[in-house]
Design a protein around this motif. Structure first.
Motif, mmCIF file in Angstrom:
data_model
loop_
_atom_site.group_PDB
_atom_site.id
_atom_site.type_symbol
_atom_site.label_atom_id
_atom_site.label_comp_id
_atom_site.label_asym_id
_atom_site.label_seq_id
_atom_site.Cartn_x
_atom_site.Cartn_y
_atom_site.Cartn_z
ATOM 1 N N ASN A 171 -6.848 4.967 -5.432
ATOM 2 C CA ASN A 171 -7.888 5.782 -4.800
ATOM 3 C C ASN A 171 -7.370 7.204 -4.698
ATOM 4 O O ASN A 171 -6.282 7.428 -4.170
ATOM 5 C CB ASN A 171 -8.241 5.258 -3.409
ATOM 6 N N THR A 172 -8.141 8.150 -5.209
ATOM 7 C CA THR A 172 -7.738 9.556 -5.207
ATOM 8 C C THR A 172 -8.775 10.378 -4.468
ATOM 9 O O THR A 172 -9.974 10.151 -4.623
ATOM 10 C CB THR A 172 -7.612 10.073 -6.656
ATOM 11 N N LYS A 183 0.869 -1.177 0.000
ATOM 12 C CA LYS A 183 0.000 0.000 0.000
ATOM 13 C C LYS A 183 0.902 1.222 0.000
ATOM 14 O O LYS A 183 1.719 1.400 0.902
ATOM 15 C CB LYS A 183 -0.898 0.017 1.234
ATOM 16 N N PHE A 184 0.779 2.013 -1.042
ATOM 17 C CA PHE A 184 1.554 3.237 -1.185
ATOM 18 C C PHE A 184 0.609 4.400 -1.025
ATOM 19 O O PHE A 184 -0.459 4.423 -1.636
ATOM 20 C CB PHE A 184 2.216 3.287 -2.569
ATOM 21 N N ARG A 185 0.977 5.356 -0.211
ATOM 22 C CA ARG A 185 0.133 6.544 -0.017
ATOM 23 C C ARG A 185 0.976 7.778 -0.246
ATOM 24 O O ARG A 185 2.045 7.924 0.328
ATOM 25 C CB ARG A 185 -0.447 6.552 1.388
ATOM 26 N N CYS A 186 0.478 8.637 -1.114
ATOM 27 C CA CYS A 186 1.128 9.908 -1.408
ATOM 28 C C CYS A 186 0.401 10.977 -0.613
ATOM 29 O O CYS A 186 -0.798 11.161 -0.778
ATOM 30 C CB CYS A 186 1.042 10.200 -2.901
ATOM 31 N N VAL A 187 1.118 11.647 0.273
ATOM 32 C CA VAL A 187 0.521 12.683 1.117
ATOM 33 C C VAL A 187 1.280 13.981 0.865
ATOM 34 O O VAL A 187 2.133 14.373 1.651
ATOM 35 C CB VAL A 187 0.585 12.293 2.605
ATOM 36 N N SER A 232 -3.751 6.963 -2.934
ATOM 37 C CA SER A 232 -3.138 5.738 -2.431
ATOM 38 C C SER A 232 -3.285 4.667 -3.501
ATOM 39 O O SER A 232 -4.218 4.688 -4.304
ATOM 40 C CB SER A 232 -3.792 5.290 -1.125
ATOM 41 N N ILE A 233 -2.334 3.739 -3.492
ATOM 42 C CA ILE A 233 -2.359 2.618 -4.433
ATOM 43 C C ILE A 233 -2.167 1.348 -3.626
ATOM 44 O O ILE A 233 -1.201 1.232 -2.872
ATOM 45 C CB ILE A 233 -1.238 2.737 -5.489
ATOM 46 N N GLU A 234 -3.101 0.419 -3.766
ATOM 47 C CA GLU A 234 -2.981 -0.888 -3.122
ATOM 48 C C GLU A 234 -2.653 -1.909 -4.197
ATOM 49 O O GLU A 234 -3.385 -2.042 -5.177
ATOM 50 C CB GLU A 234 -4.278 -1.264 -2.414
ATOM 51 N N TRP A 258 4.511 3.861 2.979
ATOM 52 C CA TRP A 258 4.373 2.497 2.481
ATOM 53 C C TRP A 258 3.843 1.637 3.617
ATOM 54 O O TRP A 258 4.268 1.769 4.753
ATOM 55 C CB TRP A 258 5.725 1.921 2.050
ATOM 56 N N GLU A 259 2.918 0.746 3.296
ATOM 57 C CA GLU A 259 2.490 -0.301 4.217
ATOM 58 C C GLU A 259 2.640 -1.607 3.454
ATOM 59 O O GLU A 259 2.106 -1.759 2.358
ATOM 60 C CB GLU A 259 1.037 -0.113 4.641
#
Length: 159
Positions: A53-54, A30-34, A42-44, A111-112
């Motif tokens: 998901n935007t 899981k990538f999250r752009c903040v 985020s991209i899973e 990142w998760e």
């Protein structure tokens, strides 16, 4: 001799799922752009697909958030893309829990990584984390997103 053969046959059925389960690992990235802008995403990434998901925050003239416009895009991997994904994961050893101990920082990303092996789930949260394997993975994924679906602000560029 027959009882020994049937015992071996029964034993092979009994132990084969356990042996094959040791080799297989389910892994979810899981990538999250903040960013500091008004849009985040985020991209899973799983073994079969990825989901983008935007959340676009619409502001008024004073900068107050008027509304949030969410969107989602799902991409199922074809066989070539799945092979490429598996190659990136195996070459960079992204399925290894020990890999995520060394850290480099890059602000604005999260990142998760969830690795499941033998009914044990390892959940790894990596704020501001950067490594070459994850970079190649996210660039590969971002390049699969059609231009019209890409977020207005990209933490990672397609290269």
């Amino acid at each position: 001799m027959k009882p020994v053969f049937s015992l071996l046959l029964f034993g092979s059925f009994l132990f084969s799922p356990a042996l094959s389960a040791q080799d297989d690992a389910n892994i979810v990235f899981k990538f999250r752009c903040v960013p500091t802008s008004t849009t985040d995403y985020s991209i899973e990434i799983t073994s079969n697909k990825f989901i983008l998901n935007t959340s676009e925050k619409i502001t008024d003239r004073e900068g107050h958030i008027k509304r949030i416009v969410p969107s989602s895009y799902t991409h199922l991997f074809d066989s070539r893309e799945k092979e490429m994904l598996d190659t990136i994961i195996s070459i960079n050893k992204l399925d290894s829990v020990g890999l995520y101990q060394d850290r480099k920082t890059e602000w604005g990303t999260l990142w998760e990584v969830e690795i499941q092996r033998n009914s044990i789930i390892y959940s790894i949260r990596l704020p501001n984390y950067n490594n070459a394997g994850l970079e190649s993975l996210i660039r590969f994924i971002v390049c699969l997103i059609p231009k019209k679906e890409r977020p207005l602000y990209e933490c990672k560029k397609c290269s």
